[in-house]
Design an enzyme around this catalytic site. Sequence first.
Site, PDB file in Angstrom:
ATOM      1  N   SER A 457     -11.908   4.291 -18.101  1.00 52.36           N
ATOM      2  CA  SER A 457     -11.491   5.689 -18.096  1.00 52.36           C
ATOM      3  C   SER A 457      -9.997   5.837 -17.793  1.00 52.36           C
ATOM      4  CB  SER A 457     -12.350   6.465 -17.097  1.00 52.36           C
ATOM      5  OG  SER A 457     -12.213   7.852 -17.276  1.00 52.36           O
ATOM      6  N   ASP A 468       1.066   1.017 -25.519  1.00 48.53           N
ATOM      7  CA  ASP A 468       1.634   1.747 -26.657  1.00 48.53           C
ATOM      8  C   ASP A 468       3.145   1.901 -26.529  1.00 48.53           C
ATOM      9  OD1 ASP A 468      -0.809   2.001 -27.843  1.00 48.53           O
ATOM     10  OD2 ASP A 468      -0.883   4.189 -27.810  1.00 48.53           O
ATOM     11  N   LYS A 482     -14.561   3.370 -21.961  1.00 47.93           N
ATOM     12  CA  LYS A 482     -14.935   4.772 -21.726  1.00 47.93           C
ATOM     13  C   LYS A 482     -13.768   5.670 -22.119  1.00 47.93           C
ATOM     14  CE  LYS A 482     -16.237   8.108 -18.186  1.00 47.93           C
ATOM     15  NZ  LYS A 482     -15.055   8.963 -18.430  1.00 47.93           N
TER      16      LYS A 482
END
Length: 710
Positions: A457, A468, A482
């Site tokens: 999460s 990224d 998740k």
Amino acid sequence: MAQPVTPKKAGALPSAPTADQATAAKLVYGLLSDSRYAYRPRPLDDALSADMYKRYLEALDGGKQFFTQADIDSFDQYKTRLDDAIKSGELEPGYAIFATYRQRVDERIAYARALLKQDIFTFDGNDEFRYDRKKAPWAADRAELDELWKQSVRNDWLRLKLAGKEADKIRETLDKRYAGLADNVAQLEGQDVFQTFLNSYTSAIDPHTSYFTPRSAENFNLSMSLSLEGIGAVLQKQDDVVAIREIMPGGPADKSGLLAPGDRVVAVGQGTSGAMEDVIGWRIDNVVALIRGPKGSQVRLDMVPAEAGMDSKPVRVLITRDRVRLEDQAAKSKVLDIPAKGNMPEKQIGIIELPGFYQDFEGRRLNKDDYASATRDVARLLRELKTKKVDGVVLDLRNNGGGSLNEAIELTGLFIDRGPVVQVRESGGRISVNSDEEPGVAWDGPFAVLVNRGSASASEIFAGAIQDYGRGLVIGETTFGKGTVQNLVDLDRWPANEEERFGQVKLTVAQFFLPGGSSTQNKGVVPDISFPASVDASEYGESTYDNALPWTRIAAVPHVTYGNFAPMLPTLEQLHSRRVANNLEFQWWREDVARFRAETAKTSISLNETERRTERDTNEARRQKRQETRKELGLALDPLALASADDGLTANERDIRQDTAREKAAEDRPDPLLQESAAILADAVYLLDNDRKLSAVVLPASTRAGHWAD
């Protein structure tokens, strides 16, 4: 705060829900069937009722140890009626099934205790105990359950025998264990049945939607805020009493000097004159509710010291409650030294361990100066590490299951200079971008994130965003997967109650996507440098849920790329492989993982004593050999090397003082994965410092991050 008064054993459970529970069920139905609230609403029809039915049976008897096929046949009348029960608030089917469950538990426990008096404890045959029954059919009849329980009891006996216990002591231990199991089930209340039944509905919607009773909601919020008001002690049920497991540093119990681990609570009184209530045999949550209370109020405890017998006269102590910070669950730091090797000088790598993305929502709302926040704590630790002039920082997110979405965004902002962190797609398809708006960073130097399958999460939002942006290396295992967002919905807000009556729902309201457009749902975050998987994706993670959302992606949003580590990953992998090939701790860990995975793949265990003893002796010899090797090579010793053998006991049967000492010692165990992560980051620093050509490719000059390539 209303204080519960609960007898040692509960009486007959109500056959129907209370009026408040009936209302709560209908409120939950309204939420989960409405696309304005639920991300993936499902109609509550006969198909969903059948799914609920299956999940409710799994919640009660997932190991298929209590119900027979005849019981299931009698329950089948409810299979397509549970939807109507939820809609109407007439939840009698859930209570009827539970009543049979409680009756079957009593029958099974009586049978198990009777077995202890029989002569069945010889272990020279070839029989086995088949403990994994998830895929097994329901027992055809009581005779089949009898055989299953007989082998289960024999396995419990053999474990204790192998641990050196004598027959009389084994019989006493197991009889007390089984009686305790029956007591635990007998003490379940209507609210427990209601929560379990309602969660068979919520979990059928998606894996992360769940219902909390008012008390469960309070405990969940305390875990997120990392603080509570009470005496500052961790309690544990032991036999028929509640005992102190741990004293929280700096809390009222610690400051008083009157309590110690192992002390047992036998009575609780409010203030200086309130009646003392005998709490022997109480549920632990009811005892906790009595001991907790507002800051500044007082509570009296009658305690039997750990070293005294239960028939000793209790000691009465008076403690003033205060607000207690749960420091053991907060971020903490240390520095690892990476020795010089070849041309690479010694490096110091700062480590920050973050167990969860916690935030005191109420404290933040009230603008308190000292509200708990993962980001604030990590920022403070980064400042401290800067003063120590560390060469890089590793953020350890292993087994960090997530928490506050805001904390994930703000924590990312400590390492990037403004920009999008996560994209959130709501049920209607609207996509919003949540960004770090604060200029500047708290750490602009070399950085890595350590993750494993238990990182989920918010951990995946953070690690994925760092990846990224090319802001740091991600090291470890592929994460949990998740990729959904939950909000807590207070069911009391619609009737505008002045007191908590209906509970809360943790409701899936959106799916998150990384700045690059990828979801972490199901797939997780894949590390740049991978360690061997400690658990298979088919055994643990989002992909194991039968109703999990699939992976997908959306369009990327513009964001800065600080670096591109791809060109240096082959070299880092090569250096890593060379190093771990000669790192005994890492190799031992790899062997242990392989052995663990082989064991978890089994569904049964031998009941042959010679075979089990040989296996036990082999494991002990291996641990002893490793310890001797550590001594010979001057490596740090494993404080638990010889304490890892199976003692045959459950957690509440062990000596609390010894068990907590063992937990404390575990903090000093060798951690080859953390050490190797720091070494990988040190390699990256050295490569970029000494290869200008590589540095120019990995870290373009226009976006070069601080000290990565000074």
